[in-house]
Write a protein that holds these residues in place. Structure first.
Motif, PDB file in Angstrom:
ATOM      1  N   ARG A  60       7.336   8.672   1.051  1.00 17.40           N
ATOM      2  CA  ARG A  60       6.809   7.492   1.755  1.00 17.40           C
ATOM      3  C   ARG A  60       6.088   6.557   0.784  1.00 17.40           C
ATOM      4  N   ALA A  61       5.288   7.131  -0.122  1.00 19.65           N
ATOM      5  CA  ALA A  61       4.548   6.315  -1.096  1.00 19.65           C
ATOM      6  C   ALA A  61       5.506   5.510  -1.964  1.00 19.65           C
ATOM      7  N   ILE A  63       8.600   4.564  -1.216  1.00 25.48           N
ATOM      8  CA  ILE A  63       9.243   3.557  -0.366  1.00 25.48           C
ATOM      9  C   ILE A  63       8.315   2.363  -0.168  1.00 25.48           C
ATOM     10  N   GLU A  64       7.072   2.634   0.203  1.00 26.30           N
ATOM     11  CA  GLU A  64       6.129   1.540   0.464  1.00 26.30           C
ATOM     12  C   GLU A  64       5.783   0.773  -0.808  1.00 26.30           C
ATOM     13  N   LYS A  65       5.702   1.469  -1.933  1.00 30.08           N
ATOM     14  CA  LYS A  65       5.420   0.810  -3.216  1.00 30.08           C
ATOM     15  C   LYS A  65       6.553  -0.150  -3.593  1.00 30.08           C
ATOM     16  N   ARG A  69       9.268   0.048   4.436  1.00 28.41           N
ATOM     17  CA  ARG A  69       8.295   0.554   5.397  1.00 28.41           C
ATOM     18  C   ARG A  69       8.915   1.747   6.116  1.00 28.41           C
ATOM     19  N   VAL A  70       8.056   2.666   6.547  1.00 25.40           N
ATOM     20  CA  VAL A  70       8.483   3.868   7.253  1.00 25.40           C
ATOM     21  C   VAL A  70       7.958   3.774   8.679  1.00 25.40           C
ATOM     22  N   VAL A  80      13.492   4.436   7.470  1.00 27.80           N
ATOM     23  CA  VAL A  80      13.160   3.473   6.427  1.00 27.80           C
ATOM     24  C   VAL A  80      13.760   2.107   6.775  1.00 27.80           C
ATOM     25  N   LYS A  83      10.941  -4.553   4.547  1.00 23.36           N
ATOM     26  CA  LYS A  83       9.613  -5.015   4.972  1.00 23.36           C
ATOM     27  C   LYS A  83       9.633  -5.824   6.273  1.00 23.36           C
ATOM     28  N   SER A  93      15.176   9.461   2.555  1.00 19.97           N
ATOM     29  CA  SER A  93      14.525   8.606   1.563  1.00 19.97           C
ATOM     30  C   SER A  93      15.275   8.545   0.235  1.00 19.97           C
ATOM     31  N   CYS A 105      14.266  -1.477  -0.011  1.00 23.67           N
ATOM     32  CA  CYS A 105      13.388  -0.534   0.698  1.00 23.67           C
ATOM     33  C   CYS A 105      12.809   0.587  -0.156  1.00 23.67           C
TER      34      CYS A 105
END
Length: 188
Positions: A60-61, A63-65, A69-70, A80, A83, A93, A105
């Motif tokens: 998750r980290a 993906i968001e970096k 977004r999850v 996933v 944004k 992922s 993503c």
């Protein structure tokens, strides 16, 4: 012609180094490798891989970096998305393909790699798609195929695949069955 923009796949590869009696497993997504062990006549199944799910903290980290977004889908999965978009909606992922998910993503195609030195207790290796693991735990899968001698490996793989199919039909009321693939190797 199939476009890889919004379609992709899992991948699990295993190399058996006979000289050093070692397995090297590389994978992306959720086709799990399981090692069957036999200790004092009892069998056990040990997962050699972990499913690459967006709900995992490290996945998750990443993906968001990388701009994704999850989102929990309200049913059973975290998915996933880009944004400010409604694609790709993957519940994994890492994968091969799904190029828009990679670009927008933070989905990765970089495999996790693990080595395992085989012992006398190790006797079976299963490489199976997620359709097998949805309703069958590693230990049970190893028990199912362990009922067959080495010479009947195809029958053992077919039996595990049929059991997975039957459970999908039973659990989902016949409305859906995920992909079911079984690769079976006797390590000794």
């Amino acid at each position: 012609k199939l476009s890889a923009q919004m379609s992709g796949t899992t991948a699990t590869v295993c190399v058996h180094d006979h000289t050093h009696n070692k397995l090297t497993v590389a994978h992306v997504a959720d086709s799990t490798a399981v090692l069957g062990k036999k200790v004092n006549g009892a069998v056990d199944g040990i997962a050699l891989t972990r499913d690459h799910k967006p709900s995992l903290k490290d996945e998750r980290a990443r993906i968001e970096k990388n701009g994704g977004r999850v989102v929990f889908d309200g049913y059973a999965n975290h998915r996933v998305y880009a944004k400010n978009a409604r694609y790709p909606g993957l519940n994994m992922s890492r994968c091969l393909g799904d190029l828009m998910g990679h670009a927008d993503c933070g989905i990765s195609c970089i495999p996790e790699v693990k080595e395992h030195v085989l012992t006398d207790e190790d006797h079976i290796l299963l490489l199976c798609s997620d359709g097998v693991w949805e309703f069958i735990e590693p230990k049970e899968a190893v028990q199912i195929v362990s009922d067959f001698p080495k010479e009947k490996a195809m029958n053992a793989a077919e039996r595990l695949a049929k059991e997975a199919w039957d459970r999908w039909i039973r659990e989902e009321g016949g409305s859906v069955v995920d992909d079911i693939t079984v690769v079976l190797l006797y390590t000794r």
